[in-house]
Motif scaffolding. Structure first.
Motif, mmCIF file in Angstrom:
data_model
loop_
_atom_site.group_PDB
_atom_site.id
_atom_site.type_symbol
_atom_site.label_atom_id
_atom_site.label_comp_id
_atom_site.label_asym_id
_atom_site.label_seq_id
_atom_site.Cartn_x
_atom_site.Cartn_y
_atom_site.Cartn_z
ATOM 1 N N GLY A 35 39.554 47.341 1.419
ATOM 2 C CA GLY A 35 39.696 46.308 0.400
ATOM 3 C C GLY A 35 41.117 45.950 0.027
ATOM 4 N N ALA A 36 42.118 46.744 0.437
ATOM 5 C CA ALA A 36 43.506 46.472 0.061
ATOM 6 C C ALA A 36 44.432 46.821 1.217
ATOM 7 N N ASP A 66 35.589 38.924 -2.624
ATOM 8 C CA ASP A 66 34.379 38.801 -3.425
ATOM 9 C C ASP A 66 33.932 40.105 -4.093
ATOM 10 N N ASP A 67 34.727 41.159 -4.041
ATOM 11 C CA ASP A 67 34.282 42.439 -4.614
ATOM 12 C C ASP A 67 34.594 42.588 -6.102
ATOM 13 N N GLY A 68 35.439 41.733 -6.674
ATOM 14 C CA GLY A 68 35.743 41.787 -8.102
ATOM 15 C C GLY A 68 36.734 42.871 -8.496
ATOM 16 N N HIS A 69 37.422 43.478 -7.520
ATOM 17 C CA HIS A 69 38.375 44.542 -7.815
ATOM 18 C C HIS A 69 39.807 44.084 -7.558
ATOM 19 N N LYS A 86 51.289 45.870 -9.640
ATOM 20 C CA LYS A 86 49.942 45.303 -9.721
ATOM 21 C C LYS A 86 49.806 44.055 -8.864
ATOM 22 N N GLY A 87 48.670 43.952 -8.197
ATOM 23 C CA GLY A 87 48.332 42.777 -7.416
ATOM 24 C C GLY A 87 47.469 41.824 -8.218
ATOM 25 N N VAL A 88 46.889 40.859 -7.546
ATOM 26 C CA VAL A 88 46.052 39.853 -8.167
ATOM 27 C C VAL A 88 44.738 39.784 -7.395
ATOM 28 N N GLN A 89 43.623 39.651 -8.106
ATOM 29 C CA GLN A 89 42.333 39.526 -7.430
ATOM 30 C C GLN A 89 42.275 38.243 -6.626
ATOM 31 N N ARG A 90 41.664 38.322 -5.462
ATOM 32 C CA ARG A 90 41.448 37.184 -4.574
ATOM 33 C C ARG A 90 42.735 36.476 -4.180
ATOM 34 N N CYS A 115 46.316 50.921 -3.223
ATOM 35 C CA CYS A 115 45.038 51.312 -3.815
ATOM 36 C C CYS A 115 44.194 50.104 -4.197
ATOM 37 N N LEU A 116 42.887 50.326 -4.216
ATOM 38 C CA LEU A 116 41.917 49.364 -4.713
ATOM 39 C C LEU A 116 41.394 49.909 -6.028
#
Length: 135
Positions: A35-36, A66-69, A86-90, A115-116
């Motif tokens: 996921g990341a 689409d996982d919301g994390h 920190k990253g950003v969703q999508r 990390c996710l």
């Protein structure tokens, strides 16, 4: 004519050597977890440059939109506490940062993970910890 030819050869060797030195100082960096991901490069800055630390450049990616994390990168410089980028969703974010220890002139050790963030009830998915040591 001989002096001109000698100058051209010397200049070619000089600039060719500079290209090799630059190419050898930057290394590819890929860290993944489900996921990341972080894809980019890293290089130790010379001790004559301030700040003298680990220069990381690339993209922090959310690979499952689409996982919301959310995604983040954990970084520890020397023996200081872990810090998060920190990253950003999508979305993918650009990273161009020098990790350094402000108390010394020459940073020698940096640890990193991608990390996710899976929320407060489940543990986060993190890549294996990478240690970057200056020689």
């Amino acid at each position: 004519m001989r002096k001109f030819a000698t100058a051209v050869v010397a200049a070619g060797l000089f600039f060719g050597g500079m290209g090799v030195a630059v190419a050898n100082s930057t290394h590819k960096l890929v860290m993944r977890t489900p996921g990341a991901a972080f894809v980019g490069t890293y290089a130790w800055q010379p001790t004559t440059k301030v700040p003298s630390g680990l220069h990381v450049k690339g993209e922090l990616r959310d690979e499952k939109d689409d996982d919301g994390h959310n995604v983040y990168m954990r970084v520890q410089v020397e023996k200081y506490p872990w810090g998060d980028l920190k990253g950003v969703q999508r979305a993918d974010i650009k990273v161009d940062k020098v990790y350094t220890d402000g108390a010394v002139l020459k940073t020698k050790e940096v640890r990193m993970q991608v990390c996710l963030d899976r929320g407060s009830l489940r543990p986060d998915h993190c890549s294996r910890e990478r240690l970057f040591s200056r020689k």
